[in-house]
Structure formats: structure tokens, C-alpha cells
Design a protein around this motif. Structure first.
Motif, PDB file in Angstrom:
ATOM      1  N   PHE A   1       5.741   9.980  -5.283  1.00 40.03           N
ATOM      2  CA  PHE A   1       6.161  11.347  -4.965  1.00 40.03           C
ATOM      3  C   PHE A   1       7.617  11.603  -5.318  1.00 40.03           C
ATOM      4  O   PHE A   1       8.045  12.733  -5.399  1.00 40.03           O
TER       5      PHE A   1
ATOM      6  N   ILE B   1       0.293   5.667  13.859  1.00 37.74           N
ATOM      7  CA  ILE B   1       0.119   5.447  12.417  1.00 37.74           C
ATOM      8  C   ILE B   1      -0.608   6.632  11.792  1.00 37.74           C
ATOM      9  O   ILE B   1      -0.188   7.186  10.781  1.00 37.74           O
TER      10      ILE B   1
ATOM     11  N   LYS C   1       1.580   9.739  11.659  1.00 40.17           N
ATOM     12  CA  LYS C   1       2.567   9.730  10.579  1.00 40.17           C
ATOM     13  C   LYS C   1       1.897   9.854   9.212  1.00 40.17           C
ATOM     14  O   LYS C   1       2.439  10.475   8.312  1.00 40.17           O
ATOM     15  N   ASP C   2       0.714   9.257   9.091  1.00 39.06           N
ATOM     16  CA  ASP C   2       0.056   9.273   7.787  1.00 39.06           C
ATOM     17  C   ASP C   2      -0.599  10.607   7.456  1.00 39.06           C
ATOM     18  O   ASP C   2      -1.021  10.822   6.315  1.00 39.06           O
TER      19      ASP C   2
ATOM     20  N   PHE D   1      -0.287  15.796   2.187  1.00 39.87           N
ATOM     21  CA  PHE D   1       0.561  16.492   1.234  1.00 39.87           C
ATOM     22  C   PHE D   1       0.010  16.361  -0.189  1.00 39.87           C
ATOM     23  O   PHE D   1       0.003  17.312  -0.965  1.00 39.87           O
ATOM     24  N   ALA D   2      -0.471  15.162  -0.494  1.00 35.87           N
ATOM     25  CA  ALA D   2      -0.918  14.856  -1.862  1.00 35.87           C
ATOM     26  C   ALA D   2      -2.105  15.717  -2.277  1.00 35.87           C
ATOM     27  O   ALA D   2      -2.294  15.982  -3.459  1.00 35.87           O
TER      28      ALA D   2
ATOM     29  N   LEU E   1       4.550  18.417   6.618  1.00 38.10           N
ATOM     30  CA  LEU E   1       5.396  18.014   5.499  1.00 38.10           C
ATOM     31  C   LEU E   1       5.201  18.919   4.285  1.00 38.10           C
ATOM     32  O   LEU E   1       6.155  19.267   3.587  1.00 38.10           O
TER      33      LEU E   1
ATOM     34  N   TYR F   1       8.160  15.326  14.018  1.00 38.87           N
ATOM     35  CA  TYR F   1       7.345  14.114  13.975  1.00 38.87           C
ATOM     36  C   TYR F   1       7.777  13.147  15.056  1.00 38.87           C
ATOM     37  O   TYR F   1       6.965  12.541  15.752  1.00 38.87           O
TER      38      TYR F   1
ATOM     39  N   ARG G   1     -10.339   5.089   7.279  1.00 42.02           N
ATOM     40  CA  ARG G   1      -9.324   4.026   7.269  1.00 42.02           C
ATOM     41  C   ARG G   1      -9.026   3.606   8.710  1.00 42.02           C
ATOM     42  O   ARG G   1      -8.936   2.422   9.030  1.00 42.02           O
TER      43      ARG G   1
ATOM     44  N   PRO H   1      -4.467   1.681  -0.517  1.00 42.88           N
ATOM     45  CA  PRO H   1      -3.529   2.641   0.061  1.00 42.88           C
ATOM     46  C   PRO H   1      -4.251   3.895   0.549  1.00 42.88           C
ATOM     47  O   PRO H   1      -5.196   4.358  -0.094  1.00 42.88           O
ATOM     48  N   ILE H   2      -3.795   4.433   1.663  1.00 50.83           N
ATOM     49  CA  ILE H   2      -4.404   5.644   2.213  1.00 50.83           C
ATOM     50  C   ILE H   2      -4.318   6.781   1.206  1.00 50.83           C
ATOM     51  O   ILE H   2      -5.216   7.632   1.110  1.00 50.83           O
ATOM     52  N   LEU H   3      -3.245   6.774   0.418  1.00 52.56           N
ATOM     53  CA  LEU H   3      -3.093   7.801  -0.612  1.00 52.56           C
ATOM     54  C   LEU H   3      -4.263   7.777  -1.589  1.00 52.56           C
ATOM     55  O   LEU H   3      -4.847   8.816  -1.918  1.00 52.56           O
TER      56      LEU H   3
ATOM     57  N   SER I   1       0.985  13.022   7.013  1.00 50.48           N
ATOM     58  CA  SER I   1       1.930  13.591   6.053  1.00 50.48           C
ATOM     59  C   SER I   1       1.489  13.327   4.621  1.00 50.48           C
ATOM     60  O   SER I   1       1.898  14.018   3.699  1.00 50.48           O
ATOM     61  N   ILE I   2       0.634  12.321   4.439  1.00 47.72           N
ATOM     62  CA  ILE I   2       0.204  11.983   3.082  1.00 47.72           C
ATOM     63  C   ILE I   2      -0.819  12.997   2.568  1.00 47.72           C
ATOM     64  O   ILE I   2      -1.044  13.114   1.363  1.00 47.72           O
TER      65      ILE I   2
ATOM     66  N   LYS J   1       0.822  -1.206   0.000  1.00 48.80           N
ATOM     67  CA  LYS J   1       0.000   0.000   0.000  1.00 48.80           C
ATOM     68  C   LYS J   1       0.859   1.260   0.000  1.00 48.80           C
ATOM     69  O   LYS J   1       0.577   2.214  -0.717  1.00 48.80           O
TER      70      LYS J   1
END
Lengths: 276, 378, 281
Positions: B272, C214, C217-218, C223-224, C231, C256, C157, C101-103, C220-221, B265
Motif C-alpha cells: 500500500f 486482531i 485492527k485487521d 481498505f484493499a 481507514l 482505533y 481466518r 496473509p489476510i490481504l 482496516s485491511i 504475512k
């Protein structure tokens, strides 16, 4: 082997007929010097002194049973003998070799001193046969077939050849312990140490283990046994050592120690066991 | 004592696993979907690299099917919507569906290529990570003063986001410059430098998590096992190598499965740093066509396919290497042993019950690994 | 980053003069520049900008975990005790959320879901709170679309994982507890509520601890989708001054790390504090 079944004798508490054999492939000692000699052993864990000057001699073919209340240092003494526990001071000799010597390789010593554990400790991921071949192959460097043949003969000796391919979790407690004995025997030890081999087992399961031990006694194996099974001590031992608070209180042949102990402490201990 | 040999050999057990799954329509569908998914991926990869070079098939990156008939169908339905009126909703759905199919055919080669990168990235990283993780975990448990080093490494890696780590490696360090200077990079079988950096990042990240799982498993192996090994004359290292680790790696499989799934995943984050994996390829197409919904739905399906395959395969592996009688295989041995040891089985008992009432063996292995996911996880 | 389709710049604006001017007098930029070099001085100069990103990171973590708990706890109960369709539904959605994926989930919630419908009520709720409390020192921030989308993605999630934590914890409570509760006349629901759940919640702390870090930290995603969390802000900074890339990311990583480390220690403490005496957690 005598015509009487030695196993029955142990179970019934009768005296075992012993075959005095000269051990195979030893030759390091003559009849005069004891096979196993312990001199003034001291061991403490932090502030707690577990062994306080223990001395002991075991001749070839002797079966020495260590008895004493819990916490008296029996198990620690046993683990010092093959250096699973390091002593603080004192000496241990196996024949001419000093077990406690600074240059002595403990791994080499352990091959000559077999050990059977209270909590059995069969390798959980290996079959009964593989439990035995592992040491033969990795420590002794034997070939696969050689190790396998030896393992099967040891399993046969403890009456478990049919269970050779079973995993520990598929065996009963008594069977597991018999495999544990076979595993130790396969390394051709000169001395076998038994650390309360039956205390984790149900009474009817301990009998099968005691039978195998009686068989070893009859074959003339030198043994040091920590046990609460007084039937075995009476029937199989050549000597009883009574330990208390890290010291040897009294030592002698079973009949005298059991029936006519010199020390009051010893007498009280056997009294308390009998009343249980 | 009766014979306790497990009655079913490898063949029998494989059949035993297949039989219940094919008897349920839902599971049969899942098996068919799996075959279709991997059939598509594998033929696509073979076409792109082998057949296309030999001049066979449709050529690299070309579609097998033409999307046009589906587009036409979609248009037809859209037109009927206006004409029919009352049954317009289902017609609308059909139109959307055929549109989706047409799009799927259109972007399938791109997704397959991205999936290749995702799979390679994940598999290589987890294996390299394992190589680092095993000594790291052994150091952590048995290492004496060196254990602090292992502890610092795992805590630092586990305490920072993966994306930040990738940024450090890609933007922060001059790795890209070094790698670019090496002639071999990006030629023949050697991938581009971004891909190499991604592998490095995932390996480092994965190794820290895997080391934690292995440490947990190491600590769960009974201390007496090592003592017994030493009692027959093995050195400490031999005892760890031959007795403790073989058990550890078995106990570690469920946690390892989670790490595997996690990496599949999170490999999407490699996009990126311009690695052309699944997400990167799909998002490129999406941002040029603005068809976000169908493209990301397809993308999610491909990821789901990869993840479910991984959990399935690992579940199978776990059952295969399970130590008989220790119950990891979920009660396959019922009735063969005389109730001697059931410690392991009781832990799985509720699971086994659920497996029966749930949806067959597949969902069972999923739910088992899922349970692990939360207790030890990532 | 050109491939990331950044459609909306979020509530957080780019650094302003005002931000740069804030200094606390402990250190001056020159001192930092002299001892550590110009690049660290750049980091130092922008510390409030990065700390602002950290606040957004923390806020996103909390809202996501909250949503995750609100959806995940009932889901866990359904998985443990529910029957038939409700359980099947929870399970299937769980597999879907845990297998993607979380993304991808985040891109979905941002580009595919009609966030606008959610955004309105959320803003109204916050305004309502603001109105009820009167003028407080903490003015309610404008919630950006990206923030809501990220909360939804991370929260859903997390719910899928939290449901597993709670299901496992509920399952680990001995069956005898239920029988004992029923034997003193409690209904099944009462038994779950008063006997099983209190024990299960304690046992789920370690799993929840994991989930916390978790999610943290996530974030930071996000960002997308262009959410200005830590981040993203770091990225904005180092694209400005490319010599300071390593310094900026290391500083962000440090933040972080401090966050995850302190959360873990705090939750360890909570776990010990609420542990049932004599029971190892």
C-alpha cells in the motif's frame, strides 16, 4: 582430615571432629574479634516487624545454627547478612569491613559470603559446571580454563564431577543442592549461609546434602545455618541461636540449649519439634 | 548415578529428525516441495543479480522455461472437451491446470523478485525490532518509573492497526521528502525510500509485540534465578544479562516464531505504500490481466511456502537450543533421565502424543507454534 | 492506491451536505480552527463521516468474530476430540488460512468467490428480520459486496485461529474431569458438553480477547477492497485535503486505540466476572 568419615557422623548425629584451620587468604582479623558481628538489627516489611534488635557474633570456624518457629525472622536475618535484604537499622561487620556501610559494595560482600537457598535456584539454562564457572568468569574475571579447573575441583568436593555436564533438570534435588553448595564455595567465601538447604528435599535426598555440609564443618568452614535438621544442629553446630518473633531468645552451645534451655519458650519449641 | 548425557549428538539428532520424515510419503512430499520452492527462489535470485550481469543464463527477469508448450497443451485439452463429451469435466480441469502452469511460468520471475523484497523486509525488520524489544521489555519489567514509558509505547503501537501506522509514516510525516534528499537512497545497495519507510514501520510495530512476548518470558523466569545470581556477587544488570535473558530468549522462541510469521504475512501491507513486495507485484499483474484466481492462488502458495519454512526453521532452532531436561524438545530424552523433572514435559505431553498420530514431525511443530499463536499472539 | 483494483464502491456513499451540516453545538468549527488550526477543523468538520466509518468497522468486527466463532468452535472441538479425516481436514484448512496473509484471503473472497450467491441470502435474511420486527428505528442497511467479502475473509481466518484457542483450552482441562464425568454415568458427548466445555470456555477468554483486537485492527485491511470503513474513509478525506493527512490519520488511530483499549478492559471485566472463584485466569 580425621580418619573417621565426617559424613557418617552427621548422619548418625555423632559429634564431628573439627580441624581448626586458619582460613586461607583472610588475614583481616585476629583471633580476638569475631569474623561476623551483627549489632542491633531491625527490619520491617510495612507494619510487620520481622527483626527487632538482633545481635549475633560468629567466630572464624564456628557453625552457628539458627532455629525457631516459622516467621521468627531466621531467613530474613540470613538474607540481611549478605544484603539480599537491606536492613532498616543496625550494623553487620565481616572482619573489619562493615557490610551495612553506605560505601560498601554489596556485590563485593556477596563474594565473601556464600549462600545456599532453600529453593536451590540453580541457573536453569546452564550445566552443573557452567553454573559454577559463570560467577568465576563474569564476577571474578577468571579465564575459561582457570574457571573450569576450579569448577571441577568444587564438583569433585561435593562428589558430582561425573554430572558436570548435566543440566539442572537432569539432576535429582539432592544433586542440585550439592551443585548449589559448590557454586557458593567456588567464590572462596569466608562465611557460608545455608537457608533451610534440605527442606525442599525428600529425607533420603537431604542426607547427601547434610553429608556435604558435615564435610564443610570438618574442614573448618565458618557457617550460619537455618535448618530444621536437629541431627545436624546437634552434631555439627558450635552454637545454637533460638529466635522468636524477631528477637534472639537464647543462645549457647548445642548440648545446653537442647538439653537444658534457660528459657521456657525455648524448651516449649524443642518439645514441639520432638513430638512431631 | 548413571551417565545422563543425551545419547544423541548433533549429527545423530539431525539424522533422527530426517529419518521419520522421509519414511512418510506425505512428509517426503513436503520436503521435496520445500527443496523445489527454495531451489527456485535461490536460483532465480542468483540468475537475476549475478549471472545476468555476467551475461550467463536467460538474463534478469527472463523465464527459464517457455510457457508456450503448456499453453498449447491447455488449448488441446480445451478443444478435446468439445469433441469427447462424457469425460469433459476432467479434461476441463486438465486444461485449467495447464493454463495455470503456463501462467506460473510467465509470472514466476516477478513473484521471485517480490519474494526477495518480502524476505528482506521481514528479516531486517524482525531483527531490528528485536534489538529495540529486548531493552524495552527489560525496562518494562525491571525499569522502575521508566516502565510507564515502555508501557505507553507498547500499548499505543499494539492498539492501532499496522496499516494506519504505515500511513502515518508514509503520508503523514515528511520522511519521504527527507529520504529523497539523501543521495544514497535508491542507489546501489540502498533501497528506495518507500522500502526504508516500510522497514521503519515494521520495526516499530514488531518491536512492541516482541517486547510483550519477551516480557511474558521474563516474568516466567523464576525470581530465585536473579536472587541466586546476586548472591554470587553479580550486579542486577549482570544477573539479567547472564542468567535471566538467556533463559528468556529460549522460552520466547515459540512466540517469536509467531511474530516472524505475522510479519511475513503482514509485509503484504507494504504494497500500500508502493513497496514492490510479493503482493504488490502480483496485484499489479492481476489488475492488468484480470486473471485473479490463478495469480492469487500462486501468490498464496508462495506466502505459504515462506510461512511454513519459517515455522519449520524456528522449530528446529527451538529444539537445538532447548535446555536438556526441560522438555521443550518434546520428549527426545525419554528414558535417559530417571524421572526427576517432568514439569516441562507434561505441558507438551498431549502435543507429543498428537505428533505421533498426526502427520510426522513437520505438522507437530506447526501445531505447537499454532497453539502459541492463539494464547499470546500478535 | 491506483494498483488496488477497486471494482465496487460500497454501500457507504461519499460525504454529503447533510453530514456536514450536523453539528452538536458543543464546539463550532471556528473555535477548533482558532485553537488547533485549519487542518484539525477539517477533521472536526468530518467527524460524523469518520464516526460512520467507525460504525462499519465495529459492525465488520462483530460479524467476522461471530462467523469465526460459529466455524471455529466446532473446528476446535474436532481438533481436540475428532478423529481421522475430519481432523485432518480441519488441520489442513487451518494451516492454509493461518499461513496466508489476510490481504490475500480478502482479495480472494472479493474477486474469486461468487459473492453474489452469498449476498442474496444475506440480504434476504436481513429483510426477513426487518419484516418480522416491523418498522424499527434501525432500518436494515444495504449490505455491500465488499462487506460480505471482508466478513468472509476475516471470519474464516478468525475461525482458523479461534479453533486453536478452543483446542488449547479444551486440552488444558484435566483428563480426570472427563473420567469423573464418565464415572457418574455421563456419555462422552455429555461430559464434553457439561463438564469440559464450560471450563474450557472460561479459559479461552484471554485468547479470545487477543483475537478480538486482531480482528478489529485487521478490518482496516478491507481498505484493499474499497470497503468504506474507518481507514478507507480517512484515506478519502486526506486525499481531499492533503495538508491534513497527519491530523486525519492520527484521529483515526485514536479511534482505533479507544476501541481496542475499551474492548480489552471490557473483556478483562468479563473474564473476572465469570472466573471460577479460587482459580486464577
Amino acid at each position: 582430615m580425621s580418619e573417621r568419615n565426617p559424613a557418617d557422623d552427621t548422619a548418625t548425629g555423632g559429634r564431628i571432629e573439627r580441624e581448626r584451620t586458619t582460613g586461607d587468604a583472610v588475614g583481616t582479623t585476629d583471633a580476638e574479634t569475631p569474623l561476623l558481628r551483627v549489632e542491633d538489627l531491625w527490619k520491617s516489611y510495612g507494619d510487620e516487624e520481622v527483626l527487632r534488635g538482633v545481635s549475633l557474633e560468629v567466630d572464624r570456624g564456628d557453625v552457628e545454627v539458627l532455629v525457631g518457629p516459622s516467621g521468627s525472622g531466621k531467613s530474613t536475618l540470613l538474607r540481611c547478612l549478605n544484603r539480599l535484604t537491606e536492613v532498616d537499622s543496625g550494623h553487620i561487620y565481616l572482619g573489619e569491613t562493615e557490610v551495612t556501610g553506605p560505601d560498601t559494595d554489596p556485590n563485593a560482600v556477596r563474594q565473601q559470603i556464600g549462600m545456599v537457598f532453600q529453593d536451590i535456584n540453580l541457573f536453569a539454562h546452564l550445566t552443573a559446571r557452567q553454573n559454577i564457572t559463570l560467577g568465576l568468569r563474569k564476577v571474578r574475571g577468571q579465564s575459561k580454563t582457570e574457571a573450569r579447573r576450579r569448577a571441577d575441583s568444587e564438583l569433585d568436593r561435593v562428589g558430582l564431577l561425573e554430572q558436570a555436564d548435566s543440566y539442572p533438570a537432569q539432576l535429582s534435588g539432592g544433586q542440585k543442592q550439592r551443585v548449589g553448595i559448590a557454586r557458593a564455595l567456588a567464590m572462596d567465601p569466608e562465611v557460608m549461609l545455608f537457608d533451610e538447604p534440605t527442606s525442599a528435599l525428600d529425607p533420603e535426598l537431604s542426607n547427601e546434602v547434610l553429608e556435604v555440609m558435615g564435610q564443610l564443618v570438618a574442614e573448618g568452614m565458618t557457617m550460619v545455618v537455618v535448618t530444621h535438621e536437629m541431627r545436624f544442629a546437634r552434631g555439627g553446630a558450635t552454637g545454637i541461636t533460638f529466635l522468636d518473633e524477631g528477637k534472639v531468645i537464647e543462645r549457647g552451645p548445642p548440648d545446653r540449649i537442647f538439653d537444658d534451655p534457660e528459657r521456657e519458650r525455648t524448651a516449649r519449641f524443642f518439645q514441639s519439634i520432638r513430638h512431631e | 548415578m548413571t551417565e545422563r548425557e543425551p545419547a544423541d549428538g548433533p549429527t545423530a539428532s539431525t539424522l533422527g529428525r530426517l529419518r521419520p520424515s522421509s519414511s512418510r510419503p506425505g512428509s517426503l512430499l513436503a520436503v521435496l516441495a520445500g527443496i523445489a520452492f527454495w531451489g527456485w527462489l535461490l536460483t532465480r535470485w542468483v540468475t537475476d543479480w549475478v549471472l545476468a550481469r555476467a551475461g550467463l543464463g536467460p538474463g534478469a527477469g527472463e523465464n527459464y522455461l517457455s510457457p508456450e508448450p503448456f499453453e498449447a497443451l491447455a488449448e488441446t485439452f480445451e478443444e478435446t472437451v468439445a469433441a469427447i463429451g462424457p469425460v469433459r469435466l476432467p479434461m476441463n480441469w486438465l486444461a485449467t491446470l495447464f493454463d495455470g502452469v503456463a501462467l506460473a511460468i510467465d509470472i514466476a520471475p516477478i513473484l521471485a523478485d517480490g519474494a526477495w523484497h518480502t524476505v528482506v523486509l521481514t528479516v531486517v525488520s524482525i531483527l531490528l525490532g528485536l534489538v529495540i524489544a529486548v531493552p524495552l521489555a527489560v525496562l518494562r519489567v525491571y525499569g522502575g518509573p521508566l516502565r510507564w514509558l515502555a508501557l505507553a509505547y507498547t500499548e499505543l503501537i499494539r492498539g492501532t492497526p499496522l496499516l494506519a501506522q504505515l500511513f502515518v509514516l508514509y503520508y503523514g510525516l515528511p520522511l519521504a521528502v527527507w529520504l529523497n534528499d539523501i543521495d544514497a537512497v535508491g542507489r546501489g545497495f540502498v533501497p528506495e525510500y518507500a522500502f526504508l519507510i516500510a522497514i521503519l514501520g515494521f520495526t516499530i510495530n514488531g518491536s512492541a509485540y516482541q517486547a510483550e512476548y519477551i516480557r511474558g518470558a521474563l516474568e516466567s523466569v523464576d525470581e530465585g534465578q536473579l536472587t541466586a545470581a546476586r548472591a554470587i556477587g553479580m550486579t542486577r544488570l549482570e544477573g539479567i544479562r547472564y542468567v535471566v535473558l538467556p533463559q528468556t530468549l529460549r522460552y520466547g522462541i515459540p512466540a517469536w516464531t509467531n511474530e516472524f510469521v505475522y510479519l511475513i504475512k503482514y509485509s503484504s501491507l507494504a504494497g500500500f505504500i508502493t513497496v514492490p513486495e510479493l503482493y504488490y507485484r502480483a496485484s499489479r499483474v492481476a489488475s492488468s490481466t484480470f486473471e485473479y484466481t490463478p495469480i492469487f492462488t500462486l501468490l498464496a502458495l508462495v506466502y505459504l511456502g515462506l510461512v511454513l519454512t519459517a515455522t519449520n526453521a524456528m522449530g528446529r532452532l527451538e529444539r537445538r537450543v532447548a535446555i536438556p531436561g526441560l522438555g521443550q524438545a518434546g520428549g527426545r530424552q525419554q528414558g535417559t533421565s530417571a524421572g526427576v523433572n517432568t514439569e516441562g514435559e507434561t505441558a507438551l505431553a498431549p502435543e507429543a502424543v498428537e505428533g505421533g498420530s498426526g502427520s510426522g514431525s513437520r505438522s507437530k511443530s506447526e501445531s505447537e507454534t499454532d497453539t502459541e499463536t492463539d494464547t499470546r499472539t500478535k | 492506491m491506483d494498483f488496488v483494483p477497486v471494482l465496487a464502491e460500497t454501500a457507504t456513499a461519499l460525504p454529503t451536505e447533510e453530514v456536514f451540516l450536523v453539528t452538536d453545538g458543543l464546539l463550532t468549527e471556528e473555535q477548533v480552527a482558532d485553537s488547533l488550526g485549519e487542518d484539525w477543523a477539517f477533521v472536526y468538520r468530518n467527524r460524523w463521516y469518520l464516526l460512520g466509518g467507525t460504525v462499519i468497522t465495529i459492525a465488520l468486527t462483530i460479524t467476522s468474530l461471530l462467523l469465526g466463532f460459529l466455524a471455529g468452535f466446532p473446528a476446535g472441538v474436532i481438533e481436540a476430540y475428532g478423529g481421522g479425516y475430519s481432523r485432518a481436514f480441519v488441520r489442513k484448512s487451518g494451516v492454509l488460512l493461518r499461513g496466508t496473509p489476510i490481504l490475500v484471503i480478502m482479495i480472494f473472497t472479493f474477486f474469486v468467490l461468487p459473492i453474489g450467491y452469498v449476498l442474496g441470502p444475506v440480504q434476504a435474511l436481513l429483510d426477513g428480520i426487518d419484516y418480522l420486527l416491523g418498522p424499527t428505528p434501525f432500518t436494515v442497511p444495504d449490505v455491500g459486496e465488499a462487506f460480505v467479502a471482508a466478513t468472509l475473509a476475516l471470519g474464516l481466518r478468525s475461525a482458523a485461529y479461534q479453533s486453536q484457542i478452543f483446542r488449547g483450552a479444551l486440552g488444558s482441562v484435566d483428563e480426570g474431569q472427563m473420567e469423573a464425568a464418565r464415572s457418574i454415568g455421563m456419555s462422552r458427548l455429555e461430559a464434553i458438553r457439561h463438564v469440559i466445555v464450560p471450563q474450557a470456555l472460561r479459559r479461552s477468554v484471554p485468547g479470545f480477547q487477543n483475537e478480538f483486537t486482531i480482528v478489529l485492527k485487521d478490518t482496516s485491511i478491507a481498505f484493499a477492497i474499497g470497503l468504506g470503513e474507518l481507514l478507507k474513509r480517512s484515506n478519502d478525506l486526506f486525499t481531499q485535503q492533503t495538508t491534513a493527512i497527519l491530523e486525519v490519520i492520527l484521529f483515526a488511530s485514536l479511534l482505533y486505540f479507544v476501541l481496542t483499549f475499551s474492548t480489552n478492559r471490557t473483556l478483562d471485566y468479563v473474564s473476572n466476572y465469570y472466573a471460577v472463584p479460587g482459580e486464577s485466569s
